[in-house]
Design an enzyme around this catalytic site. Structure first.
Site, PDB file in Angstrom:
ATOM      1  N   ASP A 175      -9.454   3.204  -2.918  1.00 38.61           N
ATOM      2  CA  ASP A 175     -10.548   3.508  -1.981  1.00 38.61           C
ATOM      3  C   ASP A 175     -11.789   3.993  -2.721  1.00 38.61           C
ATOM      4  OD1 ASP A 175      -8.663   2.873  -0.127  1.00 38.61           O
ATOM      5  OD2 ASP A 175      -8.279   4.922   0.525  1.00 38.61           O
ATOM      6  N   GLU A 178       2.165   5.609  -3.612  1.00 39.79           N
ATOM      7  CA  GLU A 178       1.957   6.836  -4.378  1.00 39.79           C
ATOM      8  C   GLU A 178       2.125   8.105  -3.542  1.00 39.79           C
ATOM      9  OE1 GLU A 178      -1.194   6.003  -1.994  1.00 39.79           O
ATOM     10  OE2 GLU A 178      -0.746   4.679  -3.681  1.00 39.79           O
ATOM     11  N   ASP A 209       0.835  -1.203   0.000  1.00 41.58           N
ATOM     12  CA  ASP A 209       0.000   0.000   0.000  1.00 41.58           C
ATOM     13  C   ASP A 209       0.873   1.257   0.000  1.00 41.58           C
ATOM     14  OD1 ASP A 209      -2.389   1.318  -0.036  1.00 41.58           O
ATOM     15  OD2 ASP A 209      -3.061   0.638   1.937  1.00 41.58           O
TER      16      ASP A 209
END
Length: 783
Positions: A510, A446, A443
């Site tokens: 998300d 970015e 995760d």
């Protein structure tokens, strides 16, 4: 990035230097093997020798890195350009372009693609033509631009951009390079990474800069500076920094791409089909990695901020087993570690006192184990000082480790440009693998610092921003492949850049729990597919069902319809933020829907696995837009609410609580896999489906093989399989592929018979919608 105010005026403090014409006598064929066409372009028409003074020039270098691909690099200042890194490209060996210098032009050809540079006075243009001499696109303008505006100032990033090399004041002139590639009337642009906005990119401004923005925004986790059009070609910009695209959003004549810097490089890739374009693109940037068979089963997550421990996890697993819902992977999200310590790679002993024994028990249930990680080391972590002292963290300009309170208090960022830092990070993962962890969710690749920092290898932090996730995922992929064996590596990654398809699987990030978010999720998956990514997943029923710690469960209709869509995606995961995604929190029907579609996917594995092996070999994605299979049908070009799952199955998810669906059926007779009904195209179809159904149509003259085991994704696909056809008139050939990717059973359907070479006698044939079914046997006659 926009530089003009309409047709007549440039923006304030913007100065254009357009390539106007090639300098007479500057054209040359260069390179060790005479494979590069070089031309000097002036930015002012040269009438006499005085016109050569006080004007910038643009140097063009064109070559062919692979057949049907022509790359062009346009440069203003060469010296500064040498510091810039490009994305790693795999060039073909023994590829040499055919270069011809003629009286009014110079041509460079590779395979069926030709680029023609005009050399007539005041007539700069590069025209790209295909094998039938059809015009594909034209580089109408290449410019060096000086502007006080900054490409990075307009982005919603957490930090404003200051280049460490700049010592001037904050407000200063920035240099840019741009190219304008023409579009024809009716030409559509697709791709540019995983984008949640409109499927067709015409009319959009897009900056390929990785950010954490959720799915209902214009920014993206996975940015890829590559697009293709319905005219038979694609364009890749070889830049690791942000490329700013104005897709008929500044100049209506085409796609303007610009970068902040002194050179711009683009590759025109000739197809002419979408499959051929992507095959050639992924040959350059890397084929999609092949995930293991077990990864195609259902993943169940503990969710983000929900409370969980061994008892909670065991209760979930027992609940799924009691309801006969096959499960393949259990995922532990962030709070498997203690708060403030992410990532210390240690199970929280208060909730998981004996992790090895617990994970062993999960393996005894036939499950694989995934745990969440990121590349940040919290200050409270027991390993922060170790990483700091060893120099494994990204540094500030003064040489101290960068720290921030973003996400984890006092966190540092692992520097994957440092080989020793990579080995150290991998050692922490190996510790978890010793406990029984099978894979990792990578995760936050970015949300990476890019202001006022420096990397171990001296990389420009702006250029490293997007590229960081590539190094991060590669680091994790390599240790999995080394420890688990080739063919067993699998990630669950949120961010990516060009070439990221080599390290699957990626998920959509998300999303909201809403019909609109479900639709934007599909758009993003299709956009990512045409950007080179073969495998993709998303949070079934949406990640966010409320705000803060609101434990709102998904609406039942959304959950059930998203389950259908999710189990007809390449990879399938139940995951939420502040509420669980086990079906019994919805209602009993949700449990039945989930059971049915998990088992359907498990039986589809011989078909899905064959297409996955194909993705690994040729770059063709498992999920693909309609225009991929039917590029000559104009009706499919804008379709983004249905897709093809492999070449044979049309899927039309349902995006409402009434069960109504309207979808397009291309030419031919299609038969429902679930209902056996025929739909004859081309035409639009309106239907209503209950929660046990949706349109899954078998294409005319295609064959799908169903396996015999609906309890797991990895089994012997050659045993007791079923050959599914739409009618007795099918004429097609398919194959069953083994775990190693080898075609082990060849199935031929022709002239009313079905033959399966190298198969046992236990297989059978099913004719959809027919009450009279042929008998089982080594050769079956279709009646």
């Amino acid at each position: 990035m926009k530089f003009t105010d309409g047709c007549w005026r440039d923006k304030t403090d913007v100065t254009f230097s357009h390539a106007i014409e090639t300098v007479p006598g500057s054209i040359a064929i260069k390179g060790d093997n005479k494979e590069v066409l070089r031309a000097l372009c002036t930015t002012k028409h040269t009438k006499h020798r005085g016109d050569t003074l006080n004007r910038p020039t643009v140097t063009l270098e064109s070559y062919s890195p692979a057949k049907d691909v022509i790359a062009t690099k346009a440069t203003h200042f060469i010296a500064r350009n040498r510091a810039y890194k490009q994305v790693e490209v795999h060039k073909s060996e023994n590829v040499k372009a055919d270069i011809k210098i003629e009286e009014t032009s110079c041509n460079i050809s590779s395979g069926g693609l030709t680029a023609k540079l005009s050399t007539e006075p005041s007539s700069f243009k590069i025209s790209y033509s295909g094998s039938e001499n059809e015009l594909l696109t034209e580089a109408l303008d290449v410019s060096w631009i000086q502007a006080k505006s900054d490409l990075y100032e307009g982005m919603k990033a957490t930090q404003s951009f200051v280049n460490p090399a700049d010592t001037e004041s904050t407000i200063q002139v920035r240099n840019h390079m741009s190219v304008l590639l023409s579009l024809a009337p009716g030409e559509y642009v697709y791709g540019l990474g995983e984008r949640f906005g409109p499927w067709i990119k015409n009319g959009q401004s897009i900056d390929t800069w990785n950010e954490d923005g959720g799915t209902s925004s214009g920014i993206a986790y996975k940015n890829v500076p590559f697009y293709m059009t319905n005219k038979g070609y694609g364009v890749f910009f070889n830049h690791s920094e942000a490329v700013s695209f104005e897709v008929q959003s500044e100049k209506m004549s085409g796609v303007q791409a610009s970068i902040q810097g002194e050179s711009i490089t683009w590759y025109v890739i000739y197809g002419p089909t979408p499959a051929a374009i992507l095959e050639k693109y992924t040959a350059l940037l890397g084929r999609p990695g092949l995930p293991p068979q077990w990864s195609f089963g259902l993943w169940l997550s503990t969710s983000f901020v929900t409370n969980y421990d061994e008892k909670t996890v065991t209760g979930f697993l027992d609940g799924m087993k009691d309801r006969d819902i096959p499960l393949s992977v259990f995922h532990f999200d962030c709070f498997w570690m203690k708060p403030y310590r992410w990532c210390d790679f240690e199970f929280d002993g208060d909730y998981f006192p004996d992790p090895k024994s617990f994970l062993d028990n999960l393996h005894k249930r036939g499950l694989k184990v995934c745990v969440w990680i990121n590349s940040w080391i919290g200050q409270e972590s027991g390993i922060f000082e170790e990483a700091d002292e060893q120099g494994f963290l990204v540094k500030r300009l003064d040489g101290t480790s960068f720290q921030s309170d973003d996400w984890q208090a006092g966190k540092g960022v692992v520097d994957f440009t440092n080989p020793d830092a990579c080995k150290w990070f991998q050692s922490k993962l190996e510790h978890l693998m010793d406990l029984g962890v099978d894979t990792f969710k990578t995760d936050f690749g970015e949300r990476i610092v890019w202001k006022g920092v420096k990397y171990h290898d001296g990389s420009d932090p702006v250029q490293m921003h997007n590229q960081y996730t590539q190094l991060y995922n590669k680091c994790v992929w390599e240790v999995l492949e080394r420890r688990r064996g080739k063919g067993e590596a699998c990630l669950f990654a949120r961010s990516a850049a060009a070439g990221g398809q080599q390290f699957p699987v990626h998920w959509g990030g998300d999303s909201d729990t809403s019909w609109f978010s479900m639709a934007e999720t599909l758009r993003a998956g299709l956009s990512l597919a045409v950007s080179g990514f073969g495998f993709w997943s998303h949070d079934i029923a949406g990640f966010k069902t409320g705000s803060g710690n609101d434990f709102t469960n998904p609406v039942g209709a959304i959950y059930k319809r998203w389950v259908q869509f999710g189990l007809l995606s390449s990879h399938s995961r139940l995951h939420g933020s502040s509420s669980y995604r086990v079906p019994w929190i919805i209602d009993d029907e949700a449990c039945v829907v989930l059971e049915k579609f998990v088992k359907l996917k498990m039986r589809l594995m011989p078909y899905l696995w064959r297409e996955s092996v194909r993705a690994n070999k040729s770059g063709t994605p498992l999920m693909r837009p309609m225009f991929w299979e039917f590029p000559q049908d104009r009706s499919v070009w804008p379709l983004d609410q249905q897709y093809m799952l492999g070449p044979s199955l049309l899927i039309a998810p349902i995006f409402n609580d009434t069960g109504d669906v309207e979808y397009y059926v291309p030419e031919g007779t299609w038969v429902g896999l679930l209902d056996g009904k025929k739909r004859v195209g081309p035409r639009w179809v309106k239907e209503n489906h209950d929660f046990m159904s949706l349109p899954i149509l078998l294409r005319e003259n295609h064959v799908v093989v169903l396996g015999s085991d609906d309890s797991k994704p990895e089994y012997d696909y050659t045993q007791d399989f079923t050959v599914v056809v739409g009618s007795k008139d099918v004429d097609a050939t398919t194959a069953i592929v083994d775990a190693g990717g080898k075609e082990c059973v060849i199935i031929k359907v022709s002239q009313g018979t079905v033959q399966a070479e190298n198969a046992n006698s236990g297989w059978k044939t099913q004719i959809l919608g027919s009450e009279e079914q042929p008998a089982s046997g080594s050769k079956v006659e279709l009646k």
